[in-house]
Design a protein around this motif. Structure first.
Motif, PDB file in Angstrom:
ATOM      1  N   TYR A  49       3.340  14.108   8.837  1.00  0.00           N
ATOM      2  CA  TYR A  49       1.700  14.420   8.727  1.00  0.00           C
ATOM      3  C   TYR A  49       1.308  15.917   8.962  1.00  0.00           C
ATOM      4  N   LYS A  87      -3.496   9.424   5.134  1.00  0.00           N
ATOM      5  CA  LYS A  87      -3.277   7.947   5.028  1.00  0.00           C
ATOM      6  C   LYS A  87      -2.128   7.872   5.969  1.00  0.00           C
ATOM      7  N   ILE A  88      -1.887   6.737   6.679  1.00  0.00           N
ATOM      8  CA  ILE A  88      -0.903   6.802   7.781  1.00  0.00           C
ATOM      9  C   ILE A  88      -0.362   5.415   7.857  1.00  0.00           C
ATOM     10  N   ASP A  89       0.817   5.139   8.138  1.00  0.00           N
ATOM     11  CA  ASP A  89       1.515   3.970   8.496  1.00  0.00           C
ATOM     12  C   ASP A  89       1.695   3.931  10.068  1.00  0.00           C
ATOM     13  N   LYS A  90       0.964   2.735  10.657  1.00  0.00           N
ATOM     14  CA  LYS A  90       1.100   3.074  12.246  1.00  0.00           C
ATOM     15  C   LYS A  90       2.644   3.111  12.916  1.00  0.00           C
ATOM     16  N   LYS A  91       3.372   2.681  11.882  1.00  0.00           N
ATOM     17  CA  LYS A  91       4.820   2.806  12.874  1.00  0.00           C
ATOM     18  C   LYS A  91       5.366   4.236  12.845  1.00  0.00           C
ATOM     19  N   ASN A  92       4.837   5.294  11.941  1.00  0.00           N
ATOM     20  CA  ASN A  92       5.227   6.385  11.709  1.00  0.00           C
ATOM     21  C   ASN A  92       4.359   7.224  12.699  1.00  0.00           C
ATOM     22  N   SER A 141      -6.594   2.414   5.475  1.00  0.00           N
ATOM     23  CA  SER A 141      -5.421   2.793   6.117  1.00  0.00           C
ATOM     24  C   SER A 141      -5.540   4.443   6.488  1.00  0.00           C
TER      25      SER A 141
END
Ligand SMILES: [Zn+2]
Length: 701
Positions: A44, A82-87, A66
């Protein structure tokens, strides 16, 4: 970091070059290690400064969405992603996989090593050695086998005995023998440790012989072909796949045999040999390597350095190699002027190394070169500082706090160093920054590269550093080895750009700072490290001063020669007469250039008389040519050293030899001749100084 604390202090413009501890280095060796923190999506980015979201980013999650909002810690831009927490990165160092293995690499051969070996006349120059070099004890038998048909049968036992004797008391060894022995050792080592590697061989003198892996009929290039780059490329390219298909495990012994049969004579067609070697290396995977081994000045065909016109040739060749992830290293043998400054461009473009060695010590250097293999190709570096900071001593930056550099190949030993400082009061005002609120500041390093598996990755390292406005505090936490790297690298960089005076001043200022600053030296470990470094720096400092002196002399010479341009020819002729008092020897100057190119023509007879029974068949010119090969160079080297001595006395001592070759290209021919006596010549010293600068520029001390 140069210190555990970043020093935030306004500097007036006259203090601009004052040393401090605001330094950091980037070492790339980690990229070769197994690394677990790999994220399989794109990073990101801050939409303003392109810094990558990291462990230190403060994220505000937007409810029922998200999306997160975060303020960039470098530029204070508010980002919404927009982010996926695991990343979300959990560590300072993170790797992103951008592209899995690149198709082109999948179909390529293993990585290759191409030895590109000078077998010109000067390689027969012998060196006195103490102790035995691991020479192949069968050498003399092979030499005998090659020669015996030319020797009268009744003289053969005598000759064999003589050769045997020579082998026993190895007190003199030719450069070629040293190189061959060293390469044999490397091949044996590779057979054991990297049996899958493909090793190729290219030799050069008057002609280029491309052996490849030794499995095919060699390709010979000569005459006009040596001037035609496209033709050479086409011929080698058509055959390169067949010529580079067998691993060293299979071909090693054949290659060694080829090596042992090499003979040395003639000129130095380095340029065309390199074009050929590059075509062979392209067959292998990125990370393939070309090792040039020469003791002389390239003087035939493409890239001939007799004049000054071919400098771009090597730079362009370096560029082509770097794009393919090929490293080119140069091993030169002490003794002859080699124009390392020009060939150096080729090496620097590909991040190879330059080594200048005594012939008998060449083995270790080959090993170092082969072991310092490429760990990443097509490498791009981007370093982001906080917007309150700026880089110091860097040109052409689009933004003062962001540096982007294309590096190309990197090896384990690649190190880069940078300096930074606080921006000016005006600029801080414009950015609305109060430095009292900057208790810590972030640094981010991004390395985009292709690893050895052919994957494209981004390695990101982000760290937070405490700040101080008190220089003593920063100096007490100084990391002197980081500063040492910077001193060496920056001094060498300035010098390589031709700014010798600036380099000397920089070097002196910084060395003094690190050696005598009481806070830095209050620490016992720093004292020890400084003491050790002072010896290194003395060597660097001498090389800088020598180069500066040469530069000044060259300027003076140019001025003088511009004034007296018309008188130049006369004075050369005059010197010619002065230096041949008897007029009977072979001293050759510009007017009789032709003779220089064929020293054998004048020397064969005298050699024959002095030498042993080989002369028996010298009635037949064809046979004569063959039989004199192994020995004629001895006499020519004697003659050449005699000539050079006279030239040195009459000419070279007055002016720097390099400025001489630039001004009067006819002189430079001299330097490719066998010459056992040139260790002390100016040209060799200049090569030595350039090698020193190169070495310190890479900060590998
Ligand atoms: Zn930003």
């Amino acid at each position: 970091m140069g210190s555990g604390k970043a020093y935030l202090k306004q500097r007036s413009s006259d203090q601009k070059n004052d040393p401090d501890t605001n330094i950091f280095t980037i070492k790339f060796s980690d990229l070769a290690q197994e690394f677990n923190n790999t994220i399989h999506v794109d990073p990101y980015y801050c939409s303003n400064c392109r810094a990558i979201l990291n462990k230190y980013s403060k994220l505000n999650f937007i409810e029922n969405s998200s999306e997160v909002r975060y303020v960039c810690e470098f530029c204070e831009n508010v980002n919404k992603v927009k982010i996926d927490k695991k990343n979300i990165p959990q560590n300072d160092e993170i790797q992103y996989l951008i592209q899995s293995e690149i198709e082109e690499n999948k179909i390529k051969n293993e990585k290759s090593v191409i030895f590109c070996i000078d077998v010109s006349g000067s390689m027969s120059t012998t060196t006195k050695i103490s102790g035995k070099v691991g020479c192949n004890s069968e050498n003399y038998l092979q030499e005998y086998e090659m020669l015996k048909e030319f020797i009268d049968p009744k003289d053969r036992p005598h000759y064999l005995k003589k050769l045997q004797q020579k082998q026993k008391n190895v007190s003199h060894i030719s450069r070629k023998q040293c190189v061959i022995t060293a390469i044999e050792q490397q091949i044996k080592m590779l057979q054991e440790k990297n049996p899958e590697k493909v090793v190729g061989l290219v030799t050069f003198n008057n002609e280029i012989v491309v052996y490849g892996d030794g499995s095919q009929q060699p390709i010979v290039l000569s005459g006009e072909q040596l001037h035609k780059e496209e033709e050479i490329k086409r011929i080698i390219n058509q055959n390169s796949k067949q010529m580079m298909q067998n691993s060293i495990e299979k071909q090693g012994d054949t290659i060694i045999k080829r090596f042992q049969q090499l003979r040395e004579d003639g000129q130095t067609a380095l340029g065309p040999a390199l074009v050929s070697a590059l075509e062979l290396a392209k067959v292998g995977k990125p990370g393939s390597m070309i090792i040039i081994c020469t003791d002389g000045l390239a003087n035939l065909g493409l890239g001939s350095l007799d004049g000054d016109s071919n400098r771009n040739f090597y730079e362009e060749l370096g560029q082509q190699a770097a794009e393919k992830g090929i490293i080119i290293s140069l091993v030169t043998i002490k003794g002859e002027g080699c124009k390392i400054d020009t060939l150096g461009q080729l090496v620097e473009k590909t991040n190879g190394s330059i080594t200048r060695v005594a012939p008998e010590k060449i083995g270790q250097d080959f090993e170092n070169i082969i072991n310092d293999a490429v760990i990443g190709t097509q490498v791009e570096l981007e370093v982001t500082l906080h917007k309150a900071l700026q880089f110091r001593g860097e040109d052409n930056l689009q933004q003062q706090n962001i540096i982007k550099r294309y590096i190309g190949n990197i090896t384990r030993t690649t190190v880069l160093s940078f300096e930074y400082q606080l921006k000016s009061i005006e600029e801080l005002g414009k950015l609305n920054i109060n430095i009292n609120q900057l208790k810590s500041i972030p640094f981010q390093i991004k390395v985009t590269y292709i690893n050895l598996k052919g994957q494209k990755l981004i390695r990101v390292f982000t760290t937070l550093v405490q700040t101080t406005q008190n220089i003593d505090e920063a100096e007490k936490e100084a990391q002197v080895d980081v500063i040492h790297v910077r001193i060496a690298q920056k001094s060498a960089q300035l010098a390589k750009q031709g700014n010798y005076q600036e380099a000397c001043i920089y070097n002196q200022n910084w060395d003094q700072y690190v050696q005598s600053n009481q806070h830095i030296n209050s620490n016992h470990i720093n004292q020890q490290k400084n003491h050790k470094y002072s010896k290194h720096n003395a060597k660097l400092s001498i090389a800088l001063k020598n180069q500066e002196a040469r530069c000044q002399l060259s300027q003076q010479f140019k001025e003088t020669s511009n004034e007296k341009q018309n008188d130049n020819d006369k004075s050369i002729n005059l010197n010619k007469q002065q230096s041949t008092p008897g007029g009977e020897d072979t001293l050759i100057f510009p007017s009789s250039k032709q003779n220089i190119k064929n020293p054998q023509s004048t020397s064969i007879k005298t050699t024959q008389e002095k030498e042993n029974s080989i002369q028996k068949n010298n009635d037949n010119p064809e046979v004569n040519k063959e039989t004199t090969r192994p020995t004629d160079s001895i006499s020519s080297s004697q003659i050449w050293s005699f000539q050079n001595k006279k030239i040195n006395e009459n000419q070279m001592t007055k002016y720097d030899s390099n400025s001489f070759t630039k001004q009067e290209s006819d002189f430079s021919i001299i330097k490719d001749k066998p010459n056992s006596n040139s260790e002390s010549s100016n040209e060799s010293d200049e090569d030595q100084d350039f090698t020193t600068l190169f070495f310190y520029g890479k900060a590998t001390f």
